[in-house]
Design a protein around this motif. Sequence first.
Motif, PDB file in Angstrom:
ATOM      1  N   ALA A 104       3.043  -1.267   0.171  1.00 48.41           N
ATOM      2  CA  ALA A 104       3.740  -0.992   0.492  1.00 48.41           C
ATOM      3  C   ALA A 104       4.887  -0.656   0.658  1.00 48.41           C
ATOM      4  O   ALA A 104       6.011   0.062   1.175  1.00 48.41           O
ATOM      5  CB  ALA A 104       3.449  -1.406   2.357  1.00 48.41           C
ATOM      6  N   ASP A 105       5.678  -1.445  -0.112  1.00 43.95           N
ATOM      7  CA  ASP A 105       7.334  -1.470  -1.021  1.00 43.95           C
ATOM      8  C   ASP A 105       7.284  -0.624  -2.255  1.00 43.95           C
ATOM      9  O   ASP A 105       8.137  -1.067  -2.686  1.00 43.95           O
ATOM     10  CB  ASP A 105       7.738  -2.861  -0.516  1.00 43.95           C
ATOM     11  CG  ASP A 105       7.311  -4.272  -1.654  1.00 43.95           C
ATOM     12  OD1 ASP A 105       5.782  -3.226  -2.728  1.00 43.95           O
ATOM     13  OD2 ASP A 105       8.206  -4.811  -1.923  1.00 43.95           O
ATOM     14  N   HIS A 106       5.323  -0.317  -2.764  1.00 43.67           N
ATOM     15  CA  HIS A 106       5.932   0.798  -3.540  1.00 43.67           C
ATOM     16  C   HIS A 106       5.932   0.159  -4.955  1.00 43.67           C
ATOM     17  O   HIS A 106       6.605   0.918  -6.169  1.00 43.67           O
ATOM     18  CB  HIS A 106       6.954   2.196  -3.387  1.00 43.67           C
ATOM     19  CG  HIS A 106       7.054   2.782  -2.131  1.00 43.67           C
ATOM     20  ND1 HIS A 106       5.895   3.413  -2.185  1.00 43.67           N
ATOM     21  CD2 HIS A 106       8.062   3.112  -1.208  1.00 43.67           C
ATOM     22  CE1 HIS A 106       6.213   4.410  -0.568  1.00 43.67           C
ATOM     23  NE2 HIS A 106       7.419   3.280  -0.086  1.00 43.67           N
ATOM     24  N   ARG A 107       5.162  -0.841  -4.913  1.00 44.86           N
ATOM     25  CA  ARG A 107       5.803  -2.050  -6.646  1.00 44.86           C
ATOM     26  C   ARG A 107       3.954  -1.074  -6.632  1.00 44.86           C
ATOM     27  O   ARG A 107       3.292  -1.405  -5.959  1.00 44.86           O
ATOM     28  CB  ARG A 107       5.614  -3.173  -6.025  1.00 44.86           C
ATOM     29  CG  ARG A 107       7.181  -3.468  -5.158  1.00 44.86           C
ATOM     30  CD  ARG A 107       8.693  -3.190  -6.252  1.00 44.86           C
ATOM     31  NE  ARG A 107       9.506  -2.406  -5.770  1.00 44.86           N
ATOM     32  CZ  ARG A 107      10.851  -2.876  -6.493  1.00 44.86           C
ATOM     33  NH1 ARG A 107      11.179  -3.910  -7.733  1.00 44.86           N
ATOM     34  NH2 ARG A 107      12.139  -2.515  -5.834  1.00 44.86           N
ATOM     35  N   ILE A 108       3.792  -1.698  -7.957  1.00 49.11           N
ATOM     36  CA  ILE A 108       2.405  -1.672  -8.753  1.00 49.11           C
ATOM     37  C   ILE A 108       1.927  -2.584  -7.945  1.00 49.11           C
ATOM     38  O   ILE A 108       2.281  -4.176  -8.055  1.00 49.11           O
ATOM     39  CB  ILE A 108       2.115  -1.391 -10.178  1.00 49.11           C
ATOM     40  CG1 ILE A 108       3.239   0.039 -10.512  1.00 49.11           C
ATOM     41  CG2 ILE A 108       0.806  -1.991 -10.642  1.00 49.11           C
ATOM     42  CD1 ILE A 108       3.098   0.151 -12.200  1.00 49.11           C
ATOM     43  N   GLU A 132      -5.469  -5.916   0.086  1.00 50.44           N
ATOM     44  CA  GLU A 132      -5.471  -5.589   1.723  1.00 50.44           C
ATOM     45  C   GLU A 132      -3.673  -5.685   0.694  1.00 50.44           C
ATOM     46  O   GLU A 132      -2.994  -4.922   1.796  1.00 50.44           O
ATOM     47  CB  GLU A 132      -5.018  -7.123   2.476  1.00 50.44           C
ATOM     48  CG  GLU A 132      -4.161  -8.675   1.916  1.00 50.44           C
ATOM     49  CD  GLU A 132      -4.758  -9.073   2.716  1.00 50.44           C
ATOM     50  OE1 GLU A 132      -4.102  -9.981   2.966  1.00 50.44           O
ATOM     51  OE2 GLU A 132      -5.590  -9.838   3.078  1.00 50.44           O
ATOM     52  N   ARG A 133      -3.285  -5.468  -0.271  1.00 48.98           N
ATOM     53  CA  ARG A 133      -1.565  -5.094  -0.931  1.00 48.98           C
ATOM     54  C   ARG A 133      -1.537  -3.887  -0.904  1.00 48.98           C
ATOM     55  O   ARG A 133      -0.360  -3.420  -0.454  1.00 48.98           O
ATOM     56  CB  ARG A 133      -1.525  -6.681  -2.174  1.00 48.98           C
ATOM     57  CG  ARG A 133      -1.296  -7.740  -1.346  1.00 48.98           C
ATOM     58  CD  ARG A 133      -1.401  -8.516  -3.215  1.00 48.98           C
ATOM     59  NE  ARG A 133      -2.564  -8.470  -3.905  1.00 48.98           N
ATOM     60  CZ  ARG A 133      -2.497  -8.666  -5.226  1.00 48.98           C
ATOM     61  NH1 ARG A 133      -1.570  -9.301  -5.501  1.00 48.98           N
ATOM     62  NH2 ARG A 133      -3.283  -8.181  -5.390  1.00 48.98           N
ATOM     63  N   VAL A 134      -2.532  -3.367  -1.340  1.00 47.62           N
ATOM     64  CA  VAL A 134      -2.721  -1.511  -1.297  1.00 47.62           C
ATOM     65  C   VAL A 134      -2.350  -1.215  -0.168  1.00 47.62           C
ATOM     66  O   VAL A 134      -3.353  -0.872   0.225  1.00 47.62           O
ATOM     67  CB  VAL A 134      -4.206  -1.248  -2.275  1.00 47.62           C
ATOM     68  CG1 VAL A 134      -3.845  -0.016  -2.521  1.00 47.62           C
ATOM     69  CG2 VAL A 134      -4.139  -2.291  -3.740  1.00 47.62           C
TER      70      VAL A 134
END
Length: 154
Positions: A104-108, A132-134
């Motif tokens: 959600a914070d646009h990190r790989i 769930e992080r994606v």
Amino acid sequence: MTRITALPTEIVRALQDGGPDAHGQVPERSVSDGGANPCRHCLHYIPAGKEMLILAHCPFPEAQPYAETGPIFLCADHCKRHEGAQMPEVLEGAPDYLIKGYSADHRIVYGTGIVIPQAEMMARAEAIFADERVEYVHIRSSRNNCYQARIDRG
């Protein structure tokens, strides 16, 4: 269920109307030779003889270390944004793609990136979304790393 998401129309219209790209430059105008010039808005190949834009695009909301910027093509004329569940024309042509999940914070999200055969891409994206992080998945060229489109939860 997942869906392919093309570039937002408001971003594309600004570029088609002469607005600056990710490097602050006016998009270059060229004429398609009918080769592999995929428009990232309608997700069709730009036909031979049609005017197209070549520009730098960053598919992230702000600059940060993971915010890759690279070249893309757009139809020079207003085109209709790809919508719907069907696989768009521009994603049927290559044998494989690089896909990777972003938070959600646009990190790989490390461990999600993979070069995968086109026929397996959407199933793999579903598996990536099990983490769930994606928040979303990028589809990129496996040969040149060019941004193609995004995969979102349906």
